[in-house]
Design a protein around this motif. Structure first.
Motif, PDB file in Angstrom:
ATOM      1  N   GLY A  60       1.813  -0.210 -11.387  1.00  9.88           N
ATOM      2  CA  GLY A  60       2.118  -1.554 -11.891  1.00  9.88           C
ATOM      3  C   GLY A  60       1.861  -2.652 -10.879  1.00  9.88           C
ATOM      4  O   GLY A  60       2.420  -3.735 -10.977  1.00  9.88           O
ATOM      5  N   LEU A  61       1.010  -2.394  -9.876  1.00 12.45           N
ATOM      6  CA  LEU A  61       0.729  -3.406  -8.857  1.00 12.45           C
ATOM      7  C   LEU A  61      -0.681  -3.956  -9.043  1.00 12.45           C
ATOM      8  O   LEU A  61      -1.606  -3.204  -9.318  1.00 12.45           O
ATOM      9  CB  LEU A  61       0.850  -2.796  -7.459  1.00 12.45           C
ATOM     10  CG  LEU A  61       2.250  -2.334  -7.038  1.00 12.45           C
ATOM     11  CD1 LEU A  61       2.152  -1.413  -5.844  1.00 12.45           C
ATOM     12  CD2 LEU A  61       3.119  -3.533  -6.727  1.00 12.45           C
ATOM     13  N   GLN A  62      -0.791  -5.276  -8.880  1.00 15.33           N
ATOM     14  CA  GLN A  62      -2.120  -5.895  -8.925  1.00 15.33           C
ATOM     15  C   GLN A  62      -2.663  -5.935  -7.510  1.00 15.33           C
ATOM     16  O   GLN A  62      -2.154  -6.664  -6.659  1.00 15.33           O
ATOM     17  CB  GLN A  62      -2.014  -7.299  -9.506  1.00 15.33           C
ATOM     18  CG  GLN A  62      -1.532  -7.301 -10.953  1.00 15.33           C
ATOM     19  CD  GLN A  62      -1.143  -8.692 -11.426  1.00 15.33           C
ATOM     20  OE1 GLN A  62      -0.657  -9.502 -10.645  1.00 15.33           O
ATOM     21  NE2 GLN A  62      -1.347  -8.967 -12.701  1.00 15.33           N
ATOM     22  N   GLY A  63      -3.702  -5.153  -7.241  1.00 12.38           N
ATOM     23  CA  GLY A  63      -4.128  -4.910  -5.865  1.00 12.38           C
ATOM     24  C   GLY A  63      -4.820  -6.051  -5.157  1.00 12.38           C
ATOM     25  O   GLY A  63      -4.654  -6.245  -3.962  1.00 12.38           O
ATOM     26  N   GLY A  71     -12.070   0.976  -5.008  1.00 10.78           N
ATOM     27  CA  GLY A  71     -11.738   1.155  -6.419  1.00 10.78           C
ATOM     28  C   GLY A  71     -10.583   2.128  -6.607  1.00 10.78           C
ATOM     29  O   GLY A  71      -9.670   1.886  -7.410  1.00 10.78           O
ATOM     30  N   ALA A  72     -10.599   3.215  -5.816  1.00 11.69           N
ATOM     31  CA  ALA A  72      -9.530   4.208  -5.934  1.00 11.69           C
ATOM     32  C   ALA A  72      -8.188   3.603  -5.533  1.00 11.69           C
ATOM     33  O   ALA A  72      -7.159   3.841  -6.188  1.00 11.69           O
ATOM     34  CB  ALA A  72      -9.859   5.415  -5.055  1.00 11.69           C
ATOM     35  N   ALA A  73      -8.203   2.801  -4.454  1.00 10.12           N
ATOM     36  CA  ALA A  73      -6.963   2.169  -4.001  1.00 10.12           C
ATOM     37  C   ALA A  73      -6.422   1.213  -5.062  1.00 10.12           C
ATOM     38  O   ALA A  73      -5.223   1.179  -5.355  1.00 10.12           O
ATOM     39  CB  ALA A  73      -7.211   1.424  -2.687  1.00 10.12           C
ATOM     40  N   ALA A  88       2.258   2.272  -3.279  1.00 13.59           N
ATOM     41  CA  ALA A  88       1.310   2.937  -4.179  1.00 13.59           C
ATOM     42  C   ALA A  88       0.867   4.284  -3.613  1.00 13.59           C
ATOM     43  O   ALA A  88      -0.069   4.896  -4.130  1.00 13.59           O
ATOM     44  CB  ALA A  88       0.100   2.035  -4.404  1.00 13.59           C
ATOM     45  N   GLY A  89       1.508   4.728  -2.536  1.00 16.93           N
ATOM     46  CA  GLY A  89       1.166   6.022  -1.964  1.00 16.93           C
ATOM     47  C   GLY A  89      -0.122   6.013  -1.153  1.00 16.93           C
ATOM     48  O   GLY A  89      -0.730   7.057  -0.939  1.00 16.93           O
ATOM     49  N   LEU A  90      -0.553   4.814  -0.714  1.00  8.16           N
ATOM     50  CA  LEU A  90      -1.776   4.732   0.086  1.00  8.16           C
ATOM     51  C   LEU A  90      -1.409   4.758   1.563  1.00  8.16           C
ATOM     52  O   LEU A  90      -0.312   4.354   1.953  1.00  8.16           O
ATOM     53  CB  LEU A  90      -2.523   3.429  -0.235  1.00  8.16           C
ATOM     54  CG  LEU A  90      -2.977   3.253  -1.677  1.00  8.16           C
ATOM     55  CD1 LEU A  90      -3.423   1.818  -1.909  1.00  8.16           C
ATOM     56  CD2 LEU A  90      -4.122   4.214  -1.993  1.00  8.16           C
ATOM     57  N   ASP A  91      -2.331   5.229   2.387  1.00  4.44           N
ATOM     58  CA  ASP A  91      -2.108   5.255   3.825  1.00  4.44           C
ATOM     59  C   ASP A  91      -2.386   3.868   4.401  1.00  4.44           C
ATOM     60  O   ASP A  91      -3.543   3.438   4.432  1.00  4.44           O
ATOM     61  CB  ASP A  91      -3.032   6.292   4.469  1.00  4.44           C
ATOM     62  CG  ASP A  91      -2.803   6.375   5.977  1.00  4.44           C
ATOM     63  OD1 ASP A  91      -1.998   5.576   6.506  1.00  4.44           O
ATOM     64  OD2 ASP A  91      -3.438   7.239   6.614  1.00  4.44           O
ATOM     65  N   PRO A  92      -1.349   3.156   4.851  1.00  2.06           N
ATOM     66  CA  PRO A  92      -1.566   1.776   5.318  1.00  2.06           C
ATOM     67  C   PRO A  92      -2.382   1.713   6.600  1.00  2.06           C
ATOM     68  O   PRO A  92      -2.836   0.650   6.987  1.00  2.06           O
ATOM     69  CB  PRO A  92      -0.144   1.254   5.544  1.00  2.06           C
ATOM     70  CG  PRO A  92       0.708   2.462   5.710  1.00  2.06           C
ATOM     71  CD  PRO A  92       0.064   3.570   4.940  1.00  2.06           C
ATOM     72  N   GLU A  93      -2.547   2.832   7.273  1.00  4.04           N
ATOM     73  CA  GLU A  93      -3.367   2.807   8.493  1.00  4.04           C
ATOM     74  C   GLU A  93      -4.825   3.089   8.174  1.00  4.04           C
ATOM     75  O   GLU A  93      -5.670   3.050   9.056  1.00  4.04           O
ATOM     76  CB  GLU A  93      -2.848   3.831   9.512  1.00  4.04           C
ATOM     77  CG  GLU A  93      -1.379   3.618   9.916  1.00  4.04           C
ATOM     78  CD  GLU A  93      -1.065   2.167  10.279  1.00  4.04           C
ATOM     79  OE1 GLU A  93      -1.902   1.535  10.957  1.00  4.04           O
ATOM     80  OE2 GLU A  93      -0.003   1.663   9.873  1.00  4.04           O
ATOM     81  N   LYS A  94      -5.115   3.416   6.912  1.00  4.30           N
ATOM     82  CA  LYS A  94      -6.501   3.693   6.530  1.00  4.30           C
ATOM     83  C   LYS A  94      -6.908   2.827   5.339  1.00  4.30           C
ATOM     84  O   LYS A  94      -7.001   3.306   4.211  1.00  4.30           O
ATOM     85  CB  LYS A  94      -6.655   5.173   6.166  1.00  4.30           C
ATOM     86  CG  LYS A  94      -6.841   6.063   7.379  1.00  4.30           C
ATOM     87  CD  LYS A  94      -7.333   7.428   6.942  1.00  4.30           C
ATOM     88  CE  LYS A  94      -7.490   8.342   8.139  1.00  4.30           C
ATOM     89  NZ  LYS A  94      -7.404   9.754   7.740  1.00  4.30           N
ATOM     90  N   MET A 114       0.840  -1.207   0.000  1.00  4.93           N
ATOM     91  CA  MET A 114       0.000   0.000   0.000  1.00  4.93           C
ATOM     92  C   MET A 114       0.875   1.257   0.000  1.00  4.93           C
ATOM     93  O   MET A 114       0.600   2.223  -0.711  1.00  4.93           O
ATOM     94  CB  MET A 114      -0.928   0.001   1.217  1.00  4.93           C
ATOM     95  CG  MET A 114      -2.066  -1.011   1.102  1.00  4.93           C
ATOM     96  SD  MET A 114      -3.059  -1.096   2.603  1.00  4.93           S
ATOM     97  CE  MET A 114      -4.052   0.386   2.448  1.00  4.93           C
ATOM     98  N   GLU A 115       1.937   1.219   0.808  1.00  2.00           N
ATOM     99  CA  GLU A 115       2.841   2.378   0.859  1.00  2.00           C
ATOM    100  C   GLU A 115       3.477   2.640  -0.495  1.00  2.00           C
ATOM    101  O   GLU A 115       3.626   3.789  -0.915  1.00  2.00           O
ATOM    102  CB  GLU A 115       3.924   2.149   1.923  1.00  2.00           C
ATOM    103  CG  GLU A 115       3.448   2.518   3.318  1.00  2.00           C
ATOM    104  CD  GLU A 115       4.402   2.039   4.413  1.00  2.00           C
ATOM    105  OE1 GLU A 115       5.441   1.433   4.071  1.00  2.00           O
ATOM    106  OE2 GLU A 115       4.087   2.266   5.591  1.00  2.00           O
TER     107      GLU A 115
END
Lengths: 456, 332
Positions: free
Chosen positions: A219-222, A209-211, A194-200, A191-192
């Motif tokens: 280039g990551l398969q979520g 969908g946004a995540a 991809a710039g996502l907040d891992p605590e949220k 998550m980090e």
């Protein structure tokens, strides 16, 4: 079940194990209807109260020394936790010796009927909630309304969903030990990246969908979509409830998974592959392995995964309640329930001792929770000790949103048809509406045949 | 092995039959042998039956009685725990030929899958072990070691090889794709979750697993072909192909019958490999007849229908066995 759910092994666990785990629907309306049924028929005239023999047990057991056989299928990481509890019980109760026999669930469900028929069955057993009706209909286990009343157990002591699920044809056949819901596991490192907040972690369809899109842009398969019951089947079943649908009608006579919510759920899951959020055609358990290896971020998996991931040093992961994709909070869950197998020669002392054991384990289920379970007993689930188990407690918040299949004998026989549709849609890329419809057609015939077989 | 005692070659025939011949030899000495003579151990009329008794008991308990009971069960809707087991006559059989019944589709799909697996596995399982046996029959240093190596996989249980290969063949994380990638080949083949790769994987694993067994049978057969036949052929100027064609193959004929029939039966009974490696998928393409029968009989407790399926499968297999006997019969 635990043998292949607690550890990421590619073993399918056998059709039987699969069948017994794949619980599903019991809408809130259904639960209410069931409760009415349960209280209303306890005094049905002409229906002699079948007793397990003896009374009491709430105050302990003072008779001569007895030995109790206790069978279960805790072959995974949960086995040692149960063994520890049994040892502790034996130490505290000098006149009751409980001997625990653990085997693979698939073997257990085959052996138990044979053992009961030949009079060599154990005094106490564990069953998954969706196997209880079938075994009740086949008289492998006995009604235990009197056990519940002797132990002064009532709905107030337990979470309502697993407690009500122990009733078949108006009689109680099982007492819940735990529930094991599906949870949302995520790899914080991915998550980090991809710039996502891992605590949220995302909590609804838009955030989810946004995540996924944010990860795709790096280039990551979520979220890897498994075409197998584990975990694809459990995920799609949860989604069906979220979209407001169910697998079966409450009386178990109709198959509903091909209705609109089912198609929406399967389509959402299929789109993970179509939109490049998942590798195609993955094998059993590859979704969880991918999360462990940092190839994917999200996986909806059983609560037992807490221990699997906890055993990986250096892995940064978290777990939360399932995000609400469909609009209604809901999650698949299984439940281990205590049952008393039918005995050819009832023994009052043993029956009383069995109740003491059952009640004792139920109140001590905090130890059991550490094995990756949510205790069914309120006093344990609401205790500070359980709240201290952060991961388990996070999934326990779903306790009132959980769904099981309706308590109908042989309903598990229809589930392989659902699994076939899942495989054709996710692995084969076929039209969700068509494969679900075909599967529902076959499943309906199976339910009809079962109705005839078990006498409605 | 029973196959070696069936050898026509005079020398080995006598040697192999030594055990059976023991009684005969004594009897030959024991003249005169009147028809009513019962004294002594050998003469008793009970003797042959006593010798047969151990096998006959096992055969009766584990084959004959279950076989007949199976027919009886197949005529009912049978769940051994339910008191009510309604007699349905031939309905369970008729359902298998009625395209609107629940079982029709999955049963015939599984029969097709089973037949297909037999077709793709048996030729390799008959030919490759023969070549291997001919290789291991030659004298070279380390021969015993190699014989052991090639036989070794057969010692492993199906659970072991199934689990091992499902790891090795995993499309995302398997060693097979990893190694293919390392040498520059495509590393994303879905070996267990797409066709035709699922069938290729299952056939290859089965061949690797059971080849050693057939090779050992062939080796025993090869050992029974007298070396002087080859010497004579060489003196007559026969090429090695001609030696294979006119000495080895005919000499192995009884062994070959045995191998073809047992291999067809083994492949038709394939269960563990697709259960563990492909889970019957993708879709239901690798769900074999035994998988369907097991599921129906032992997890759905529809033992009547499962028994009927078993008998239909058995009839098919008997026909195949008869065809094998006919095709491989001794041509005079």
């Amino acid at each position: 079940m635990t043998n292949h759910t607690n550890t990421p092994s590619p073993l399918p666990g056998g059709p039987l194990a699969r069948r017994t785990i794949l619980s599903g629907a019991l809408g809130l309306a259904g639960a209410a209807g069931l409760a009415a049924c349960g209280s209303g028929s306890s005094g049905v005239p002409g229906q002699a109260p079948q007793t397990a023999g003896g009374a009491g047990g709430a105050t302990g057991y003072n008779g001569p020394k007895v030995t109790l056989q206790f069978w279960n299928g805790f072959t995974g990481g949960d086995g040692p936790f149960m063994k520890k509890l049994v040892d502790q019980f034996n130490t505290e109760h000098p006149n009751i010796a409980v001997s625990m026999n653990t085997m693979q669930w698939a073997d257990y469900y085959t052996k138990l009927p044979a053992a009961v028929t030949s009079g060599k069955g154990p005094e106490i057993g564990i069953m998954h909630v969706d196997s209880v009706p079938t075994n009740a209909a086949r008289k492998v286990i006995q009604p235990l309304d009197d056990v519940a009343s002797a132990l002064k157990l009532s709905e107030a002591d337990f979470a309502p969903v697993p407690w009500k699920a122990g009733i078949y044809n108006g009689q109680r056949y099982s007492i819940p030990l735990d529930v094991h819901p599906l949870g949302f596991f995520y790899n914080k490192s991915v998550m980090e990246k991809a710039g996502l907040d891992p605590e949220k972690p995302p909590t609804n369809a838009d955030e989810y969908g946004a995540a996924l899109d944010a990860m795709k842009s790096k280039g990551l398969q979520g979220h890897w979509a498994s075409p197998f019951p584990f975990t694809g089947g459990l995920t799609v079943q949860s989604l069906i409830y979220q979209f407001g649908g169910a697998l079966f009608s409450d009386d178990g006579s109709q198959v509903l998974w091909a209705d609109e919510p089912g198609v929406k759920a399967m389509t959402w899951f299929q789109d993970l592959v179509k939109n490049g959020h998942s590798a195609p055609k993955i094998a059993q358990d590859a979704d969880l392995v991918a999360l462990e290896n940092g190839k994917t971020a999200f996986n909806w998996n059983g609560i037992w995964t807490i221990n699997t991931l906890g055993a990986k040093p250096g892995l940064k992961w978290g777990v939360a309640a399932l995000p609400n994709i469909g609009g209604t909070k809901a999650a698949w869950a299984g439940s281990h329930q205590f049952v008393l197998p039918t005995l050819r020669t009832p023994d009052e002392n043993k029956s009383t001792a069995a109740r003491v054991f059952l009640n004792w384990i139920s109140t001590k289920s905090i130890e059991w929770a550490k094995g990756g379970q949510v205790p069914a007993r309120n006093s344990v689930r609401e205790s500070p000790e359980f709240k201290a188990l952060k991961d388990q407690a996070a999934l326990a918040t779903q306790i009132d949103d959980l769904h099981f299949v309706p308590p109908v004998a042989g309903i598990g026989d229809a589930m392989p048809e659902f699994d076939k549709a899942l495989n054709l849609a996710i692995n084969g890329g076929q039209d969700p509406a068509k494969v679900l419809g075909d599967a529902a057609g076959r499943a309906t015939k199976i339910l009809e045949a079962n109705k005839k077989k078990y006498g409605g | 092995m029973s196959t070696t005692s069936g050898q026509p070659a005079p020398v080995t025939g006598r040697a192999a039959a030594a055990a059976d011949g023991a009684v005969e030899l004594v009897e030959e000495v024991d003249e005169p042998r009147g028809p009513g003579r019962t004294s002594g151990i050998h003469g008793s009329r009970l003797t042959p039956y006593l010798f047969l008794a151990p096998f006959l008991t096992l055969f009766t308990v584990f084959v004959l009685v279950p076989g007949l009971l199976g027919i009886w069960i197949s005529l009912h809707n049978w769940d051994f725990l339910l008191p009510n087991k309604p007699f349905v006559g031939a309905q369970n059989y008729l359902d298998l030929f009625d395209s609107s019944s629940v079982q029709f589709e999955s049963f015939w799909n599984s029969m097709r899958a089973t037949g297909f697996f037999v077709l793709i596995s048996v030729p390799f399982l008959v030919v490759l072990p023969l070549l291997l046996a001919m290789l291991l029959h030659r004298h070279f240093p380390g021969r015993t070691f190699f014989r052991a190596i090639f036989f070794a996989p057969f010692v492993l249980g199906v659970a072991v090889i199934g689990l091992m290969w499902s790891y090795l063949l995993d499309p995302s994380f398997g060693l097979v794709n990893g190694m293919l990638g390392a040498i520059g080949l495509p590393d994303d083949t879905a070996w267990t979750t797409s066709q035709p790769y699922a069938w290729i994987s299952l056939a290859a694993v089965t061949i690797w697993w059971t080849m050693g067994f057939n090779a050992v049978i062939y080796l025993a057969g090869l050992g029974d072909i007298p070396a002087d036949h080859y010497e004579a052929a060489e003196l007559d100027g026969a090429s090695s192909w001609q030696q294979l064609r006119y000495i080895t193959i005919p000499g192995l004929r009884p062994v070959l019958v045995f191998i073809v029939i047992t291999t067809v039966l083994a492949s038709a009974n394939m269960f563990g490999q697709s259960y563990l490696i492909t889970q019957g998928g993708p879709g239901e393409t690798t769900r074999t007849a035994i998988m369907v029968i097991t599921d129906l009989g032992l997890t759905q407790y529809r033992m009547g229908e499962a028994s009927a399926m078993s008998y239909v499968l058995a009839v098919f297999l008997s026909l195949v066995a008869l065809v094998n006997f006919w095709a491989l019969r001794e041509k005079k």
